[in-house]
Scaffold this motif. Structure first.
Motif, PDB file in Angstrom:
ATOM      1  N   SER A  42      39.351  32.144  40.155  1.00  0.00           N
ATOM      2  CA  SER A  42      38.204  32.362  41.039  1.00  0.00           C
ATOM      3  C   SER A  42      38.304  33.689  41.780  1.00  0.00           C
ATOM      4  O   SER A  42      37.294  34.325  42.083  1.00  0.00           O
ATOM      5  N   ILE A  43      39.528  34.131  42.070  1.00  0.00           N
ATOM      6  CA  ILE A  43      39.691  35.443  42.703  1.00  0.00           C
ATOM      7  C   ILE A  43      39.294  36.541  41.724  1.00  0.00           C
ATOM      8  O   ILE A  43      38.629  37.514  42.083  1.00  0.00           O
ATOM      9  N   GLU A  44      39.679  36.375  40.466  1.00  0.00           N
ATOM     10  CA  GLU A  44      39.293  37.367  39.455  1.00  0.00           C
ATOM     11  C   GLU A  44      37.775  37.412  39.304  1.00  0.00           C
ATOM     12  O   GLU A  44      37.188  38.476  39.135  1.00  0.00           O
ATOM     13  N   ASN A  45      37.134  36.248  39.385  1.00  0.00           N
ATOM     14  CA  ASN A  45      35.675  36.211  39.318  1.00  0.00           C
ATOM     15  C   ASN A  45      35.068  36.920  40.523  1.00  0.00           C
ATOM     16  O   ASN A  45      34.097  37.672  40.392  1.00  0.00           O
ATOM     17  N   ALA A  46      35.641  36.699  41.703  1.00  0.00           N
ATOM     18  CA  ALA A  46      35.152  37.380  42.906  1.00  0.00           C
ATOM     19  C   ALA A  46      35.314  38.892  42.775  1.00  0.00           C
ATOM     20  O   ALA A  46      34.425  39.657  43.163  1.00  0.00           O
ATOM     21  N   ASN A  47      36.442  39.320  42.214  1.00  0.00           N
ATOM     22  CA  ASN A  47      36.641  40.754  41.997  1.00  0.00           C
ATOM     23  C   ASN A  47      35.562  41.320  41.088  1.00  0.00           C
ATOM     24  O   ASN A  47      35.054  42.419  41.313  1.00  0.00           O
ATOM     25  N   LYS A  48      35.186  40.557  40.068  1.00  0.00           N
ATOM     26  CA  LYS A  48      34.125  40.994  39.157  1.00  0.00           C
ATOM     27  C   LYS A  48      32.801  41.140  39.915  1.00  0.00           C
ATOM     28  O   LYS A  48      32.061  42.108  39.706  1.00  0.00           O
ATOM     29  N   LEU A  49      32.511  40.209  40.809  1.00  0.00           N
ATOM     30  CA  LEU A  49      31.281  40.295  41.600  1.00  0.00           C
ATOM     31  C   LEU A  49      31.303  41.492  42.540  1.00  0.00           C
ATOM     32  O   LEU A  49      30.302  42.179  42.710  1.00  0.00           O
ATOM     33  N   ILE A  50      32.451  41.757  43.141  1.00  0.00           N
ATOM     34  CA  ILE A  50      32.582  42.913  44.030  1.00  0.00           C
ATOM     35  C   ILE A  50      32.345  44.204  43.252  1.00  0.00           C
ATOM     36  O   ILE A  50      31.723  45.145  43.753  1.00  0.00           O
ATOM     37  N   ARG A  51      32.805  44.238  42.006  1.00  0.00           N
ATOM     38  CA  ARG A  51      32.656  45.443  41.170  1.00  0.00           C
ATOM     39  C   ARG A  51      31.190  45.741  40.843  1.00  0.00           C
ATOM     40  O   ARG A  51      30.870  46.838  40.397  1.00  0.00           O
ATOM     41  N   GLN A  52      30.293  44.803  41.091  1.00  0.00           N
ATOM     42  CA  GLN A  52      28.865  45.093  40.938  1.00  0.00           C
ATOM     43  C   GLN A  52      28.407  46.092  42.002  1.00  0.00           C
ATOM     44  O   GLN A  52      27.427  46.801  41.816  1.00  0.00           O
ATOM     45  N   TYR A  53      29.116  46.116  43.114  1.00  0.00           N
ATOM     46  CA  TYR A  53      28.767  46.990  44.231  1.00  0.00           C
ATOM     47  C   TYR A  53      29.720  48.170  44.380  1.00  0.00           C
ATOM     48  O   TYR A  53      29.319  49.236  44.829  1.00  0.00           O
ATOM     49  N   ILE A  54      30.979  47.944  44.041  1.00  0.00           N
ATOM     50  CA  ILE A  54      32.006  48.971  44.217  1.00  0.00           C
ATOM     51  C   ILE A  54      32.762  49.117  42.901  1.00  0.00           C
ATOM     52  O   ILE A  54      33.522  48.227  42.514  1.00  0.00           O
ATOM     53  N   PRO A  55      32.561  50.219  42.194  1.00  0.00           N
ATOM     54  CA  PRO A  55      33.197  50.387  40.884  1.00  0.00           C
ATOM     55  C   PRO A  55      34.723  50.429  40.966  1.00  0.00           C
ATOM     56  O   PRO A  55      35.297  50.853  41.974  1.00  0.00           O
ATOM     57  N   LYS A  56      35.361  49.994  39.914  1.00  0.00           N
ATOM     58  CA  LYS A  56      36.821  50.039  39.836  1.00  0.00           C
ATOM     59  C   LYS A  56      37.290  51.493  39.862  1.00  0.00           C
ATOM     60  O   LYS A  56      36.664  52.372  39.287  1.00  0.00           O
ATOM     61  N   GLY A  57      38.385  51.715  40.560  1.00  0.00           N
ATOM     62  CA  GLY A  57      38.967  53.050  40.584  1.00  0.00           C
ATOM     63  C   GLY A  57      38.494  53.933  41.718  1.00  0.00           C
ATOM     64  O   GLY A  57      39.020  55.032  41.890  1.00  0.00           O
ATOM     65  N   VAL A  58      37.514  53.497  42.501  1.00  0.00           N
ATOM     66  CA  VAL A  58      37.065  54.320  43.623  1.00  0.00           C
ATOM     67  C   VAL A  58      37.827  53.913  44.878  1.00  0.00           C
ATOM     68  O   VAL A  58      38.356  52.812  44.982  1.00  0.00           O
ATOM     69  N   ASP A  59      37.856  54.794  45.840  1.00  0.00           N
ATOM     70  CA  ASP A  59      38.555  54.562  47.097  1.00  0.00           C
ATOM     71  C   ASP A  59      37.623  53.815  48.048  1.00  0.00           C
ATOM     72  O   ASP A  59      36.509  54.258  48.322  1.00  0.00           O
ATOM     73  N   PHE A  60      38.085  52.684  48.557  1.00  0.00           N
ATOM     74  CA  PHE A  60      37.264  51.912  49.493  1.00  0.00           C
ATOM     75  C   PHE A  60      36.969  52.707  50.761  1.00  0.00           C
ATOM     76  O   PHE A  60      36.001  52.418  51.466  1.00  0.00           O
ATOM     77  N   ASP A  61      37.791  53.691  51.068  1.00  0.00           N
ATOM     78  CA  ASP A  61      37.538  54.534  52.234  1.00  0.00           C
ATOM     79  C   ASP A  61      36.260  55.361  52.071  1.00  0.00           C
ATOM     80  O   ASP A  61      35.735  55.878  53.054  1.00  0.00           O
ATOM     81  N   ASP A  62      35.766  55.470  50.839  1.00  0.00           N
ATOM     82  CA  ASP A  62      34.527  56.210  50.592  1.00  0.00           C
ATOM     83  C   ASP A  62      33.292  55.409  51.000  1.00  0.00           C
ATOM     84  O   ASP A  62      32.178  55.929  50.957  1.00  0.00           O
ATOM     85  N   PHE A  63      33.480  54.137  51.374  1.00  0.00           N
ATOM     86  CA  PHE A  63      32.360  53.279  51.743  1.00  0.00           C
ATOM     87  C   PHE A  63      32.446  52.936  53.224  1.00  0.00           C
ATOM     88  O   PHE A  63      33.527  52.707  53.757  1.00  0.00           O
ATOM     89  N   SER A  64      31.302  52.898  53.875  1.00  0.00           N
ATOM     90  CA  SER A  64      31.274  52.587  55.308  1.00  0.00           C
ATOM     91  C   SER A  64      31.614  51.115  55.539  1.00  0.00           C
ATOM     92  O   SER A  64      31.448  50.266  54.656  1.00  0.00           O
ATOM     93  N   ASP A  65      32.066  50.835  56.740  1.00  0.00           N
ATOM     94  CA  ASP A  65      32.335  49.445  57.116  1.00  0.00           C
ATOM     95  C   ASP A  65      31.070  48.600  57.001  1.00  0.00           C
ATOM     96  O   ASP A  65      31.129  47.439  56.600  1.00  0.00           O
ATOM     97  N   ASP A  66      29.935  49.182  57.367  1.00  0.00           N
ATOM     98  CA  ASP A  66      28.673  48.444  57.277  1.00  0.00           C
ATOM     99  C   ASP A  66      28.339  48.084  55.829  1.00  0.00           C
ATOM    100  O   ASP A  66      27.847  46.983  55.554  1.00  0.00           O
ATOM    101  N   PHE A  67      28.611  49.004  54.898  1.00  0.00           N
ATOM    102  CA  PHE A  67      28.352  48.704  53.485  1.00  0.00           C
ATOM    103  C   PHE A  67      29.272  47.586  53.001  1.00  0.00           C
ATOM    104  O   PHE A  67      28.814  46.648  52.335  1.00  0.00           O
ATOM    105  N   ILE A  68      30.551  47.661  53.334  1.00  0.00           N
ATOM    106  CA  ILE A  68      31.509  46.621  52.935  1.00  0.00           C
ATOM    107  C   ILE A  68      31.081  45.276  53.517  1.00  0.00           C
ATOM    108  O   ILE A  68      31.111  44.253  52.828  1.00  0.00           O
ATOM    109  N   LYS A  69      30.677  45.262  54.768  1.00  0.00           N
ATOM    110  CA  LYS A  69      30.221  44.019  55.397  1.00  0.00           C
ATOM    111  C   LYS A  69      28.968  43.478  54.716  1.00  0.00           C
ATOM    112  O   LYS A  69      28.804  42.262  54.585  1.00  0.00           O
TER     113      LYS A  69
END
Length: 96
Positions: A42-69
């Protein structure tokens, strides 16, 4: 009503309140072994869903806290078939 029997997660800091959650819902928390993704599908599935918004290999610091929320908000309120089309957040907070 859904009754949680156990919770299995990774060892990340995102679940640092596992003792509190475990006590509140009266269910033990288990941690998957590192590099053993098959132990927690289920965690792997959640990671797949997150990747719809944040591509693999990018730095999460490139996204605002508001976007992550906003991503967190969308995923936690997404109806899930095996939860009788309820959302994870609704069921979770109903248990607390």
């Amino acid at each position: 009503m859904l009754h949680v029997k156990t919770i299995t997660t990774y060892n990340g800091s995102e679940f640092s309140a596992h003792t509190y959650v475990s006590e509140k819902i009266k269910a033990p928390v288990f941690f998957a072994d590192p590099y053993s993704s098959w132990q927690k599908g289920s965690i792997e599935n959640a990671n797949k869903l997150i990747r719809q918004y944040i591509p693999k290999g990018v730095d999460f610091d490139d996204f605002s806290d508001d976007f992550i929320k906003s991503v967190q908000y969308k995923l936690n309120r997404r109806p899930i078939e095996n939860l009788d089309f309820s959302s994870p957040s609704k069921l979770f907070f109903n248990l607390l």
